[in-house]
Design a protein around this motif. Sequence first.
Motif, PDB file in Angstrom:
ATOM      1  N   GLY A   1       8.438   8.912 -11.368  1.00 19.06           N
ATOM      2  CA  GLY A   1       7.807   8.520 -10.115  1.00 19.06           C
ATOM      3  C   GLY A   1       6.621   7.599 -10.320  1.00 19.06           C
ATOM      4  N   PHE A   2       5.929   7.278  -9.231  1.00 19.66           N
ATOM      5  CA  PHE A   2       4.750   6.429  -9.337  1.00 19.66           C
ATOM      6  C   PHE A   2       3.499   7.309  -9.331  1.00 19.66           C
ATOM      7  N   PRO A   3       2.417   6.869  -9.984  1.00 20.82           N
ATOM      8  CA  PRO A   3       1.209   7.699 -10.059  1.00 20.82           C
ATOM      9  C   PRO A   3       0.394   7.602  -8.772  1.00 20.82           C
TER      10      PRO A   3
ATOM     11  N   ARG B   1       4.389   9.910   6.203  1.00 21.00           N
ATOM     12  CA  ARG B   1       3.943  10.176   4.838  1.00 21.00           C
ATOM     13  C   ARG B   1       4.879   9.506   3.833  1.00 21.00           C
ATOM     14  N   ALA B   2       6.175   9.530   4.120  1.00 20.44           N
ATOM     15  CA  ALA B   2       7.140   8.903   3.218  1.00 20.44           C
ATOM     16  C   ALA B   2       6.939   7.390   3.173  1.00 20.44           C
ATOM     17  N   ILE B   3       6.736   6.778   4.334  1.00 20.88           N
ATOM     18  CA  ILE B   3       6.528   5.331   4.398  1.00 20.88           C
ATOM     19  C   ILE B   3       5.240   4.938   3.690  1.00 20.88           C
TER      20      ILE B   3
ATOM     21  N   LEU C   1       4.699   2.240   0.619  1.00 17.34           N
ATOM     22  CA  LEU C   1       3.743   1.128   0.637  1.00 17.34           C
ATOM     23  C   LEU C   1       2.739   1.248  -0.511  1.00 17.34           C
ATOM     24  N   LEU C   2       2.286   2.468  -0.779  1.00 14.00           N
ATOM     25  CA  LEU C   2       1.328   2.673  -1.860  1.00 14.00           C
ATOM     26  C   LEU C   2       1.940   2.327  -3.208  1.00 14.00           C
TER      27      LEU C   2
ATOM     28  N   ASP D   1       2.378  -1.021  -7.922  1.00 14.69           N
ATOM     29  CA  ASP D   1       3.219  -1.749  -8.877  1.00 14.69           C
ATOM     30  C   ASP D   1       2.893  -3.232  -8.926  1.00 14.69           C
ATOM     31  N   SER D   2       2.198  -3.747  -7.912  1.00 12.07           N
ATOM     32  CA  SER D   2       1.814  -5.169  -7.923  1.00 12.07           C
ATOM     33  C   SER D   2       0.709  -5.443  -8.933  1.00 12.07           C
TER      34      SER D   2
END
Length: 288
Positions: A13-15, A34-36, A40-41, A46-47
């Motif tokens: 997953g992402f941190p 919350r999922a959306i 977005l986060l 990742d950018s």
Amino acid sequence: MSSTLSQMTNGSGFPKAAELIEITGTHALEASDRAIFNHLLQTAHDSGRLADPDAEWEISLAALRRASSRHESNDRLRESLRRLRRTDVKVTYISSRTGKRRTMESHLLEFTDTDDEESDSATLQFGIPKRLRLILARSNRWGRIRCEVVYAMTSKYAIALYEKLCLWANLDHCVRTMDIAEFRDMLGVPPGAYERGLDFERKVIDPAALEVNGLSDMSVRIEPQRRHTRASIHAITLCWWRKQGDEFRAAMQERNRSKVGRMARLRGKVEKVDATLQLPPPNGLRDP
């Protein structure tokens, strides 16, 4: 300790910074919101520009919508974005200047800018509040969140519980007892809602545990604490562990199945239908 922003998204997953996992005041947000926001986060993280003072991001509306819903209209997506812009949340952090705990009240999104036309090329441009990004830039605690797990969940309490377990996943001690008010705050239960113990178990605890255990890579057991059988719940004891083997594969397989009938499957209430086809006798004749 390394910073949250230095971590890369991987198969786990992402941190997501602990400061965002531990936010309060989220009771107005729905599960889809919350999922959306997690989607977005992750895009912002990742950018590599999350800490840049003037950073903004752009994402396809179609990709964001299809991840959260089968609806072809962007109306529900725009409603979620509106709630993310308007809902006041509280973010607790440690000041780098004084070393003291502080609480900032903020929205989760600074702005959203969407194409008006409904097409596959339509995009969403968004920004995250500057002061919030400064807090995230200093964060050194995180939990790895799988967006596909969060999108599979329908209970906002399950999402909040899952994220908290991800933050705690690497702790040596995997049992924790907390006051009922702290537990309600952690899950984002609205003030005054589900005050009766049975209602709280049926509407909050049971759905949260069901989806975490059935859809995520974590398992949890939740035990309400009462001083006697007729007393109200005064505390909650949580026990959690990482899934392995068949337990892990079963959760992954369920996430890949249709949401239709999912709650019945997770509760083990799916009835098996006898698929044997009974053909009539030839020429319309009946057996003697």
